[in-house]
Design an enzyme around this catalytic site. Structure first.
Site, mmCIF file in Angstrom:
data_model
loop_
_atom_site.group_PDB
_atom_site.id
_atom_site.type_symbol
_atom_site.label_atom_id
_atom_site.label_comp_id
_atom_site.label_asym_id
_atom_site.label_seq_id
_atom_site.Cartn_x
_atom_site.Cartn_y
_atom_site.Cartn_z
ATOM 1 N N CYS A 215 0.837 -1.207 0.000
ATOM 2 C CA CYS A 215 0.000 0.000 0.000
ATOM 3 C C CYS A 215 0.869 1.253 0.000
ATOM 4 C CB CYS A 215 -0.929 -0.021 1.225
ATOM 5 S SG CYS A 215 -1.970 1.435 1.341
ATOM 6 N N CYS B 99 -0.428 4.161 2.064
ATOM 7 C CA CYS B 99 -0.222 3.971 3.506
ATOM 8 C C CYS B 99 1.244 4.185 3.882
ATOM 9 C CB CYS B 99 -0.608 2.553 3.929
ATOM 10 S SG CYS B 99 -2.172 1.985 3.270
ATOM 11 N N ASP B 100 2.154 3.628 3.111
ATOM 12 C CA ASP B 100 3.550 3.530 3.551
ATOM 13 C C ASP B 100 4.540 4.357 2.737
ATOM 14 O OD1 ASP B 100 2.726 1.796 5.535
ATOM 15 O OD2 ASP B 100 3.005 0.021 4.288
HETATM 16 C C1 FAD Z 1 0.177 -3.867 5.170
HETATM 17 C C2 FAD Z 1 -0.961 -2.870 5.176
HETATM 18 C C3 FAD Z 1 -0.750 -1.606 5.694
HETATM 19 C C4 FAD Z 1 -1.796 -0.676 5.696
HETATM 20 N N1 FAD Z 1 -1.570 0.548 6.240
HETATM 21 C C5 FAD Z 1 -2.573 1.456 6.279
HETATM 22 C C6 FAD Z 1 -2.363 2.744 6.846
HETATM 23 O O1 FAD Z 1 -1.265 3.089 7.286
HETATM 24 N N2 FAD Z 1 -3.425 3.603 6.864
HETATM 25 C C7 FAD Z 1 -4.651 3.272 6.346
HETATM 26 O O2 FAD Z 1 -5.571 4.085 6.406
HETATM 27 N N3 FAD Z 1 -4.877 2.064 5.805
HETATM 28 C C8 FAD Z 1 -3.873 1.145 5.754
HETATM 29 N N4 FAD Z 1 -4.068 -0.077 5.169
HETATM 30 C C9 FAD Z 1 -5.389 -0.350 4.582
HETATM 31 C C10 FAD Z 1 -6.418 -0.676 5.685
HETATM 32 O O3 FAD Z 1 -5.872 -1.669 6.519
HETATM 33 C C11 FAD Z 1 -7.727 -1.142 5.074
HETATM 34 O O4 FAD Z 1 -8.221 -0.171 4.184
HETATM 35 C C12 FAD Z 1 -8.771 -1.375 6.175
HETATM 36 O O5 FAD Z 1 -8.300 -2.302 7.125
HETATM 37 C C13 FAD Z 1 -10.078 -1.894 5.597
HETATM 38 O O6 FAD Z 1 -10.942 -2.104 6.657
HETATM 39 P P1 FAD Z 1 -12.187 -3.081 6.560
HETATM 40 O O7 FAD Z 1 -12.868 -2.984 7.882
HETATM 41 O O8 FAD Z 1 -12.983 -2.781 5.349
HETATM 42 O O9 FAD Z 1 -11.617 -4.547 6.320
HETATM 43 P P2 FAD Z 1 -10.408 -5.381 6.913
HETATM 44 O O10 FAD Z 1 -9.487 -4.590 7.731
HETATM 45 O O11 FAD Z 1 -9.884 -6.131 5.734
HETATM 46 O O12 FAD Z 1 -11.155 -6.411 7.886
HETATM 47 C C14 FAD Z 1 -11.958 -7.433 7.377
HETATM 48 C C15 FAD Z 1 -12.517 -8.219 8.542
HETATM 49 O O13 FAD Z 1 -13.479 -9.161 8.058
HETATM 50 C C16 FAD Z 1 -13.315 -10.383 8.734
HETATM 51 N N5 FAD Z 1 -13.915 -11.431 7.918
HETATM 52 C C17 FAD Z 1 -13.654 -11.756 6.624
HETATM 53 N N6 FAD Z 1 -14.427 -12.814 6.247
HETATM 54 C C18 FAD Z 1 -15.211 -13.116 7.323
HETATM 55 C C19 FAD Z 1 -16.202 -14.117 7.581
HETATM 56 N N7 FAD Z 1 -16.561 -15.015 6.649
HETATM 57 N N8 FAD Z 1 -16.783 -14.165 8.803
HETATM 58 C C20 FAD Z 1 -16.442 -13.255 9.756
HETATM 59 N N9 FAD Z 1 -15.509 -12.286 9.573
HETATM 60 C C21 FAD Z 1 -14.899 -12.235 8.382
HETATM 61 C C22 FAD Z 1 -11.806 -10.502 8.952
HETATM 62 O O14 FAD Z 1 -11.514 -11.399 9.995
HETATM 63 C C23 FAD Z 1 -11.481 -9.050 9.309
HETATM 64 O O15 FAD Z 1 -11.695 -8.854 10.685
HETATM 65 C C24 FAD Z 1 -3.065 -1.024 5.166
HETATM 66 C C25 FAD Z 1 -3.289 -2.311 4.660
HETATM 67 C C26 FAD Z 1 -2.256 -3.221 4.658
HETATM 68 C C27 FAD Z 1 -2.502 -4.613 4.116
#
Ligand code: FAD
Length: 321
Positions: free
Chosen positions: A137, A140-141
Site C-alpha cells: 500500500c 499507507c507507507d
Molecule cells: C500492510 C498494510 C498496511 C496498511 N496501512 C494502512 C495505513 O497506514 N493507513 C490506512 O488508512 N490504511 C492502511 N491499510 C489499509 C487498511 O488496513 C484497510 O483499508 C482497512 O483495514 C479496511 O478495513 P475493513 O474494515 O474494510 O476490512 P479489513 O481490515 O480487511 O477487515 C476485514 C474483517 O473481516 C473479517 N472477515 C472476513 N471474512 C469473514 C467471515 N466469513 N466471517 C467473519 N468475519 C470475516 C476478517 O476477519 C477481518 O476482521 C493497510 C493495509 C495493509 C494490508
C-alpha cells in the site's frame, strides 16, 4: 450450538465493522460483531500508521485495532470469535448466518464488513520483510520512503497508480513488470511514461526479497522472463501491486458484485440491493481502501441500518392501527 439474535449483525472486525458497531451500539441496536479469522482486520499485519486522524505521533496498527475493539465493547457490542460460513438473505429481514462453530446468528439488519486482502507474490522474504521495506500500500507507507529508492511490482492500474503516487516522495521509482507492456489504462500509461522519476523494468519477475545489513529490505532478486537471466536490484522500499481480493465468496449469487468481486452498493451509500443489508469498507471500495474511509462507510452503514429499522417499526405500527 446456540442461536444469537440482534438488531444489527456485523460480519467482520476491521475499521469498518468496529465503526459500524460503535454507532450501532450507541443507537441501542445491541450489535453483534462476528470477528472472523483476522480479528482487527488488515491493520493488525502492519506496524506504523501515520494517517489515521486523531494521533499526532505514529501509532501501531494492532494497537489502533485493539482500541477500536475496546471502544465498541465499551458501548455495548458483543464480540463473537467465529467465522461466518453461510448466509441466507433470500427471505429478507431478519437475515440468518451460520458460523464455523455451528452457532446461528439472526440479524434484523446485516452489515457486511469482510474487507479485502492484498494479493502477494508468495516468494522468499516477502512475509518476513513485511513492514520492514515490503508493503502492499503506497498511500499507507510511501511517506516512510521519502527521498529513498523504491520499486513497484505489477503492470495493471494499481501498480501504475502506486508508482505515480510514489513520485510525490521519491525521485527514484522503478516499476518491475513481468511482460514488456502494461495492462493499465492508456491515460495512466501516458502519465507514467511522461514521468522522469519512474523507470520501467520489463520482463522481470521477483524471486526473493532480501534483507540488508540493518535487517530491513536491501535488494530484490529478479529473473528475466525471456532469457531466464538472474539479476538484483537495490531498494529501500518495495510495493507489491498485483491486486486485491475482496472477501465476498459467501455472497456469490446472493448480492451483485462487479468484475473484481467487490460488492455493489447504491452510489454514495452503503445500501446493497437487499433492503436491510449494507456493505462497508474495502469489501465495497476498490478505489480508496483506507482505514479512515472504511471507518466512514461503517458509520454510514450503522446510520442507515438504524433508519431501516425505524421505518420498519413505523410501518408495523401503522399496519396494527
Ligand atoms: C500492510 C498494510 C498496511 C496498511 N496501512 C494502512 C495505513 O497506514 N493507513 C490506512 O488508512 N490504511 C492502511 N491499510 C489499509 C487498511 O488496513 C484497510 O483499508 C482497512 O483495514 C479496511 O478495513 P475493513 O474494515 O474494510 O476490512 P479489513 O481490515 O480487511 O477487515 C476485514 C474483517 O473481516 C473479517 N472477515 C472476513 N471474512 C469473514 C467471515 N466469513 N466471517 C467473519 N468475519 C470475516 C476478517 O476477519 C477481518 O476482521 C493497510 C493495509 C495493509 C494490508
Amino acid at each position: 450450538m446456540a442461536t444469537h439474535h440482534t438488531k444489527m449483525l456485523i460480519i467482520g472486525s476491521g475499521p469498518a465493522g468496529y465503526s459500524a458497531a460503535i454507532y450501532g451500539a450507541r443507537a441501542m441496536l445491541e450489535p453483534i460483531v462476528v470477528q472472523g479469522l483476522q480479528p482487527g482486520g488488515q491493520l493488525t499485519i502492519t506496524t506504523d500508521v501515520e494517517n489515521y486522524p486523531g494521533f499526532k505521533d505514529v501509532i501501531q496498527g494492532p494497537w489502533l485495532m485493539e482500541q477500536m475493539q475496546a471502544q465498541a465493547e465499551h458501548v455495548g457490542t458483543r464480540m463473537m470469535w467465529d467465522t461466518i460460513v453461510e448466509v441466507d438473505l433470500a427471505n429478507g429481514s431478519p437475515f440468518r448466518a451460520v458460523g464455523d462453530s455451528g452457532d446461528e446468528y439472526i440479524g434484523e439488519t446485516l452489515v457486511i464488513a469482510t474487507g479485502a486482502q492484498a494479493k502477494w507474490l508468495g516468494v522468499d522474504g516477502e512475509q518476513e520483510l513485511g513492514g520492514k521495506g515490503v508493503s502492499a500500500c503506497a498511500t499507507c507507507d510511501g511517506f516512510f520512503y521519502r527521498g529513498k529508492k523504491v520499486v513497484v511490482i505489477g503492470g495493471g492500474n494499481t501498480a501504475v497508480e502506486e508508482a505515480l503516487y510514489l513520485t510525490n516522495h521519491s525521485d527514484d521509482v522503478t516499476l518491475i513488470h513481468r511482460r514488456d507492456e502494461l495492462r493499465s489504462e492508456k491515460i495512466l500509461q501516458e502519465r507514467l511514461f511522461a514521468s522522469d522519476k519512474i523507470t520501467p523494468l520489463w520482463n522481470k519477475t521477483v524471486s526473493a526479497f532480501v534483507a540488508g545489513e540493518n535487517g530491513a529490505l536491501g535488494h530484490l532478486d529478479l529473473v528475466d522472463t525471456v532469457s531466464g537471466e538472474q539479476s538484483t536490484i537495490e531498494a529501500d522500499g518495495a510495493f507489491v501491486a498485483i491486486g486485491h481480493a475482496p472477501a465476498t465468496e459467501l455472497f456469490k449469487g446472493k448480492l451483485p458484485m462487479d468484475d473484481g468481486g467487490y460488492l455493489q452498493v447504491e452510489a454514495g451509500t452503503p445500501k446493497t440491493e437487499i433492503p436491510g443489508v449494507f456493505a462497508c469498507g474495502d469489501v465495497m471500495d476498490h478505489t480508496y481502501r483506507q482505514a479512515v474511509t472504511a471507518a466512514g462507510t461503517g458509520c454510514m452503514a450503522a446510520l442507515d441500518a438504524e433508519r431501516f429499522l425505524a421505518t420498519q417499526q413505523h410501518a408495523q405500527k401503522e399496519a396494527a392501527e
